[in-house]
Scaffold this motif. Sequence first.
Motif, PDB file in Angstrom:
ATOM      1  N   TYR A  36       0.849  -1.179   0.000  1.00  0.00           N
ATOM      2  CA  TYR A  36       0.000   0.000   0.000  1.00  0.00           C
ATOM      3  C   TYR A  36       0.891   1.237   0.000  1.00  0.00           C
ATOM      4  N   GLN A  38       0.886   5.524   0.836  1.00  0.00           N
ATOM      5  CA  GLN A  38       0.169   6.587   1.550  1.00  0.00           C
ATOM      6  C   GLN A  38       0.830   7.919   1.225  1.00  0.00           C
ATOM      7  N   ASN A  41      -1.354  13.223   3.973  1.00  0.00           N
ATOM      8  CA  ASN A  41      -2.740  13.597   4.298  1.00  0.00           C
ATOM      9  C   ASN A  41      -3.778  12.825   3.494  1.00  0.00           C
ATOM     10  N   GLN A  42      -3.397  11.651   3.020  1.00  0.00           N
ATOM     11  CA  GLN A  42      -4.346  10.802   2.308  1.00  0.00           C
ATOM     12  C   GLN A  42      -4.397   9.425   2.952  1.00  0.00           C
ATOM     13  N   GLY A  43      -5.425   8.670   2.595  1.00  0.00           N
ATOM     14  CA  GLY A  43      -5.534   7.309   3.098  1.00  0.00           C
ATOM     15  C   GLY A  43      -4.628   6.363   2.335  1.00  0.00           C
ATOM     16  N   LEU A  44      -4.607   5.119   2.764  1.00  0.00           N
ATOM     17  CA  LEU A  44      -3.799   4.100   2.111  1.00  0.00           C
ATOM     18  C   LEU A  44      -4.435   3.688   0.787  1.00  0.00           C
ATOM     19  N   LEU A  46      -4.063   0.838  -2.411  1.00  0.00           N
ATOM     20  CA  LEU A  46      -3.433  -0.395  -2.835  1.00  0.00           C
ATOM     21  C   LEU A  46      -2.549  -0.147  -4.051  1.00  0.00           C
ATOM     22  N   PHE A  90       3.792   0.823   2.589  1.00  0.00           N
ATOM     23  CA  PHE A  90       3.560  -0.189   3.610  1.00  0.00           C
ATOM     24  C   PHE A  90       3.404  -1.552   2.963  1.00  0.00           C
ATOM     25  N   SER A 106       6.065  -1.483   9.430  1.00  0.00           N
ATOM     26  CA  SER A 106       6.139  -0.143  10.012  1.00  0.00           C
ATOM     27  C   SER A 106       6.294   0.962   8.965  1.00  0.00           C
TER      28      SER A 106
ATOM     29  N   ARG B   9     -11.970  14.891   9.972  1.00  0.00           N
ATOM     30  CA  ARG B   9     -10.616  14.603   9.506  1.00  0.00           C
ATOM     31  C   ARG B   9      -9.589  14.864  10.600  1.00  0.00           C
ATOM     32  N   TYR B  10      -9.866  15.822  11.444  1.00  0.00           N
ATOM     33  CA  TYR B  10      -8.950  16.167  12.540  1.00  0.00           C
ATOM     34  C   TYR B  10      -9.763  16.420  13.809  1.00  0.00           C
ATOM     35  N   GLY B  40       4.751   6.898  12.919  1.00  0.00           N
ATOM     36  CA  GLY B  40       5.955   6.096  12.739  1.00  0.00           C
ATOM     37  C   GLY B  40       5.721   4.605  12.728  1.00  0.00           C
ATOM     38  N   GLN B  41       4.468   4.189  12.816  1.00  0.00           N
ATOM     39  CA  GLN B  41       4.141   2.758  12.813  1.00  0.00           C
ATOM     40  C   GLN B  41       3.140   2.443  11.706  1.00  0.00           C
ATOM     41  N   GLY B  42       3.020   1.175  11.398  1.00  0.00           N
ATOM     42  CA  GLY B  42       1.987   0.752  10.471  1.00  0.00           C
ATOM     43  C   GLY B  42       0.643   0.651  11.171  1.00  0.00           C
ATOM     44  N   LEU B  91      -8.068   4.822  11.049  1.00  0.00           N
ATOM     45  CA  LEU B  91      -8.408   4.499   9.669  1.00  0.00           C
ATOM     46  C   LEU B  91      -9.567   3.519   9.628  1.00  0.00           C
ATOM     47  N   PHE B 105      -9.364   1.922   1.900  1.00  0.00           N
ATOM     48  CA  PHE B 105      -9.212   2.745   3.092  1.00  0.00           C
ATOM     49  C   PHE B 105      -9.784   4.145   2.908  1.00  0.00           C
ATOM     50  N   GLY B 106     -10.317   4.686   3.988  1.00  0.00           N
ATOM     51  CA  GLY B 106     -10.707   6.071   4.034  1.00  0.00           C
ATOM     52  C   GLY B 106      -9.504   6.952   4.327  1.00  0.00           C
ATOM     53  N   PRO B 107      -9.691   8.289   4.350  1.00  0.00           N
ATOM     54  CA  PRO B 107      -8.583   9.224   4.573  1.00  0.00           C
ATOM     55  C   PRO B 107      -8.097   9.272   6.013  1.00  0.00           C
TER      56      PRO B 107
END
Lengths: 114, 114
Positions: A36, A38, A41-44, A46, A90, A106, B9-10, B40-42, B91, B105-107
Amino acid sequence: AQSVTQLDSQVPVFEEAPVELRCNYSSSVSVYLFWYVQYPNQGLQLLLKYLSGSTLVESINGFEAEFNKSQTSFHLRKPSVHISDTAEYFCAVSDRGSARQLTFGSGTQLTVLP
Amino acid sequence: EAGVAQSPRYKIIEKRQSVAFWCNPISGHATLYWYQQILGQGPKLLIQFQNNGVVDDSQLPKDRFSAERLKGVDSTLKIQPAKLEDSAVYLCASRHSDSTDTQYFGPGTRLTVL
């Protein structure tokens, strides 16, 4: 249970150079494999996936990944990167049952330099 | 086809306050996932729904987190009370059915707990 290791947290590379983002996984059962991407400021989104068949899979924007069962790897490659490829990538695995839960690495921040 | 929608979104809150996130999956998608992505993580799976039933909530901290998908479409994720370590991007993802493999996935909702 599954786990995913992305060996490089940051990869800087110059525009038009080749790049490889490394991914290794561990699982006691057969899995599906995914990359994936990213963007800020966007989603993941594929990028590509391996389900079965040919071990080399390609995306529409020039990335490819090869499933290596003996080395439990699914490295992502591109022969010539563009500035627009700058993003976080990812690697993920999922079970092959009905749950299809994703386990992510990660992440690797790819930065393409002019 | 519209993608996965999330709101807000925030969100910035103080510790011990409560917060709720909303997700509208792609139309017709039976399976819905919530993930937590700490900087910093998945992403890590919190909960999975199939229609309006919970498939897996083993990773959900149930003392403070709750989620529901009452009519098998929209879903809400709530945190009450929030802790500093809950600062993350939340997410939402959806998948069509048992026979498909791709999660969309969404944003995300970026939560900051002060």
